[in-house]
Motif scaffolding. Sequence first.
Motif, mmCIF file in Angstrom:
data_model
loop_
_atom_site.group_PDB
_atom_site.id
_atom_site.type_symbol
_atom_site.label_atom_id
_atom_site.label_comp_id
_atom_site.label_asym_id
_atom_site.label_seq_id
_atom_site.Cartn_x
_atom_site.Cartn_y
_atom_site.Cartn_z
ATOM 1 N N GLN A 250 0.807 -1.198 -0.076
ATOM 2 C CA GLN A 250 -0.020 -0.032 -0.099
ATOM 3 C C GLN A 250 0.795 1.241 0.040
ATOM 4 O OE1 GLN A 250 -2.351 -0.810 3.501
ATOM 5 N NE2 GLN A 250 -3.917 -2.124 2.393
ATOM 6 N N TYR A 251 2.007 1.227 0.639
ATOM 7 C CA TYR A 251 2.881 2.250 0.843
ATOM 8 C C TYR A 251 3.620 2.595 -0.731
ATOM 9 C CZ TYR A 251 6.524 5.344 2.436
ATOM 10 O OH TYR A 251 7.247 6.595 2.901
ATOM 11 N N GLY A 252 3.671 1.644 -1.625
ATOM 12 C CA GLY A 252 3.947 1.768 -2.882
ATOM 13 C C GLY A 252 5.542 1.210 -3.000
ATOM 14 N N LEU A 253 6.011 0.695 -1.888
ATOM 15 C CA LEU A 253 7.478 0.377 -1.970
ATOM 16 C C LEU A 253 7.817 -0.430 -2.985
ATOM 17 C CD1 LEU A 253 9.740 1.426 0.091
ATOM 18 C CD2 LEU A 253 9.465 -0.533 1.161
ATOM 19 N N PRO A 254 8.730 -0.123 -4.090
ATOM 20 C CA PRO A 254 8.720 -0.890 -5.092
ATOM 21 C C PRO A 254 9.845 -2.245 -4.736
ATOM 22 C CG PRO A 254 10.392 0.914 -5.111
ATOM 23 C CD PRO A 254 9.614 0.985 -3.940
ATOM 24 N N VAL A 255 9.375 -2.977 -4.170
ATOM 25 C CA VAL A 255 9.945 -4.334 -3.785
ATOM 26 C C VAL A 255 10.023 -5.149 -5.001
ATOM 27 C CG1 VAL A 255 8.111 -5.228 -2.923
ATOM 28 C CG2 VAL A 255 10.028 -6.130 -1.889
ATOM 29 N N GLN A 297 15.272 2.412 0.198
ATOM 30 C CA GLN A 297 13.877 1.278 0.240
ATOM 31 C C GLN A 297 13.641 0.533 1.357
ATOM 32 O OE1 GLN A 297 14.137 -0.020 -3.722
ATOM 33 N NE2 GLN A 297 13.831 1.820 -4.495
ATOM 34 N N ALA A 298 15.050 -0.080 1.317
ATOM 35 C CA ALA A 298 15.374 -0.798 2.679
ATOM 36 C C ALA A 298 14.938 -0.632 3.956
ATOM 37 C CB ALA A 298 16.737 -1.775 2.680
ATOM 38 N N GLU A 299 15.479 0.809 4.147
ATOM 39 C CA GLU A 299 15.509 1.730 5.384
ATOM 40 C C GLU A 299 13.847 2.100 5.622
ATOM 41 O OE1 GLU A 299 17.815 4.942 5.018
ATOM 42 O OE2 GLU A 299 19.626 3.892 5.468
ATOM 43 N N THR A 300 13.345 2.399 4.421
ATOM 44 C CA THR A 300 11.659 2.674 4.734
ATOM 45 C C THR A 300 11.008 1.214 5.143
ATOM 46 O OG1 THR A 300 11.849 4.011 3.068
ATOM 47 C CG2 THR A 300 9.477 3.268 3.585
ATOM 48 N N PHE A 301 11.402 -0.023 4.568
ATOM 49 C CA PHE A 301 10.891 -1.185 4.894
ATOM 50 C C PHE A 301 11.074 -1.553 6.478
ATOM 51 C CE2 PHE A 301 11.661 -5.548 6.174
ATOM 52 C CZ PHE A 301 10.633 -6.123 6.229
ATOM 53 N N GLY A 302 12.335 -1.146 6.912
ATOM 54 C CA GLY A 302 12.500 -1.265 8.305
ATOM 55 C C GLY A 302 11.583 -0.540 9.345
ATOM 56 N N MET A 303 11.427 0.395 8.768
ATOM 57 C CA MET A 303 10.504 1.498 9.579
ATOM 58 C C MET A 303 9.218 1.023 9.619
ATOM 59 S SD MET A 303 11.907 5.439 9.000
ATOM 60 C CE MET A 303 11.841 5.192 7.075
ATOM 61 N N LEU A 304 8.576 0.488 8.415
ATOM 62 C CA LEU A 304 7.301 -0.022 8.497
ATOM 63 C C LEU A 304 7.391 -1.176 9.133
ATOM 64 C CD1 LEU A 304 6.356 0.165 4.683
ATOM 65 C CD2 LEU A 304 5.452 1.611 6.338
ATOM 66 N N ALA A 305 8.305 -2.069 9.319
ATOM 67 C CA ALA A 305 8.334 -3.557 9.921
ATOM 68 C C ALA A 305 8.294 -3.297 11.445
ATOM 69 C CB ALA A 305 9.517 -4.113 9.492
ATOM 70 N N GLU A 306 8.778 -1.982 11.908
ATOM 71 C CA GLU A 306 8.940 -1.868 13.240
ATOM 72 C C GLU A 306 7.630 -1.517 13.924
ATOM 73 O OE1 GLU A 306 11.238 1.227 16.326
ATOM 74 O OE2 GLU A 306 11.659 1.216 14.239
ATOM 75 N N GLU A 307 6.775 -0.949 13.062
ATOM 76 C CA GLU A 307 5.374 -0.660 13.544
ATOM 77 C C GLU A 307 4.467 -2.013 13.917
ATOM 78 O OE1 GLU A 307 3.295 1.978 10.790
ATOM 79 O OE2 GLU A 307 4.944 3.239 10.698
ATOM 80 N N GLY A 379 5.673 -18.335 1.660
ATOM 81 C CA GLY A 379 4.786 -17.522 0.715
ATOM 82 C C GLY A 379 5.547 -16.641 -0.313
ATOM 83 N N HIS A 380 5.060 -16.428 -1.367
ATOM 84 C CA HIS A 380 5.508 -15.195 -2.218
ATOM 85 C C HIS A 380 4.318 -14.043 -1.893
ATOM 86 C CE1 HIS A 380 7.697 -18.177 -4.344
ATOM 87 N NE2 HIS A 380 6.678 -18.633 -4.934
ATOM 88 N N ALA A 381 4.592 -13.488 -0.564
ATOM 89 C CA ALA A 381 3.650 -12.535 -0.012
ATOM 90 C C ALA A 381 3.505 -11.351 -0.656
ATOM 91 C CB ALA A 381 4.538 -12.294 1.403
ATOM 92 N N GLY A 382 4.435 -10.906 -1.373
ATOM 93 C CA GLY A 382 3.951 -9.702 -2.342
ATOM 94 C C GLY A 382 2.824 -9.866 -3.087
ATOM 95 N N ASP A 383 2.416 -10.720 -3.860
ATOM 96 C CA ASP A 383 1.340 -11.076 -4.622
ATOM 97 C C ASP A 383 0.202 -12.192 -4.239
ATOM 98 O OD1 ASP A 383 2.852 -13.736 -4.857
ATOM 99 O OD2 ASP A 383 3.518 -13.105 -7.013
ATOM 100 N N GLY A 384 0.329 -12.634 -2.591
ATOM 101 C CA GLY A 384 -0.653 -13.267 -2.139
ATOM 102 C C GLY A 384 -0.798 -14.699 -2.424
ATOM 103 N N ASN A 385 0.511 -15.234 -2.705
ATOM 104 C CA ASN A 385 0.625 -16.502 -2.959
ATOM 105 C C ASN A 385 1.284 -17.259 -1.992
ATOM 106 O OD1 ASN A 385 2.287 -18.307 -5.850
ATOM 107 N ND2 ASN A 385 0.709 -18.962 -4.851
#
Length: 467
Positions: A250-255, A297-307, A379-385
């Motif tokens: 939802q954040y649009g992080l280009p993973v 991008q990796a740092e942004t993920f770290g902040m999201l994960a912490e939440e 899981g390939h979690a990014g696409d719900g699989n």
Amino acid sequence: MTKIAELPRNEAGIAVALDELAAAFGERLLTGQAICEQHGHTTTWIDTQAPDGVIMATSTEDVSRAVSICAAHKVPVIAFGTGTSLEGHVNAPAGGICIDLMEMNQIVAVNAGDLDCRVQPGVTREALNTHLRDQGLFFPIDPGANASLGGMTATRASGTNAVRYGTMKDNVLSLEVVLADGRVIRTGGRARKSSAGYDLTRLMVGSEGTLGIITEITLRLQGIPEAISSARCSFPTVQAACETVMAVIQYGLPVARIELLDADVVKAVNAYSKLTLPGTPLLLLEFHGSEAGVVEQAETFGMLAEEFGGNGYAATTTAEERNKLWQARHDAYWAIVGLRPGCKAVATDVCVPISRFAEAVTAAQARAAELGLIAPIVGHAGDGNFHASLLVDMENAEEVARGEAFVKWLAELAISMDGTCTGEHGIGQGKRSYLTKEMGGAVDVMVTVKAALDPHNILNPGKILPE
């Protein structure tokens, strides 16, 4: 093993076809029991159903000639790549002829300026990427196994990179295909888009050899990223990990990749690979882009994960450290097998909307526990699989029945969530019974297409479509 019903055999037609194929192909027609069983083998729990002969094809002309002979006598034809499919795709329930395409392994052309290439179906993804590396290009679809590109096209494969690069349907520009009467067609050119006629390329991608045999593929390529960053983070629960995935999307992080390993898998890889990861659910991610971009991008993920309670966060851009971070994922299959030596690991997969991913995974864990089954989840979690790998004692009929009940329940759960009974393994023989529930009246249209292109049902009969 699970028994799939045999289909009626055309004994007279098979006998005549074998004689004509022997005359046409000589020693490249193989009829030994061992080689036939090898080409009918399945990597799931479905019984092997061997063909009556195997043609070792070396060209499109070989395939066309073999199909023409079989068509004249209404004899089934099954295409074979590396045999890594998981739902009985290469079985021969009515006997017939297997066409082995592995010797059709030429990379015909690479057009670096247009970011595309033409390959024969026997080329494997690893061989292609080795060939492309020096040109700064790569093919991103990674289903795990070193599958053939023809098989990957026929089964609409995807894998860990699908969240960024899509699946095979997004990366195939056009095809050369041998139809059920032996005719050879091309479904398009190298242009990136076209409004000319029906999209026969997409029709063939994912048709599992039931509409035609693919003999050449034009693929979209990607430039090797300037930089790659990998990240890892543990979570207290699967729910927390899945909510983090939703936040990332939802954040649009280009993973480029985002993989989930549940606690059972993490504990298994700790034991198998001598790692010291926390014994809780784990997310593994990869970012592609510029040096500065992937770090950000990796740092942004770290902040999201912490939440969401993430802990043990680690990220790196160096190849050696990235390989260490991903070791858990690469070792997952053999680590899972090691949880219960002597048992068969039977992988099943489903895919649901991202918003239902956490609910589906936690429900699958609970259901497996209720049935007394060990079913670690990756899981390939990014696409719900996601994949549940059941560890089953195949000598215990009651346990096999519980495993089959779990697979049925999971497929129906995914469909009830507006998902699919298979995100990437395909229908084959194993999941035919769920197709109508998922697709409804669209299956009748599929039957009509099949009848039009293959009126005698010789191309991989007994697959995809219901009885």
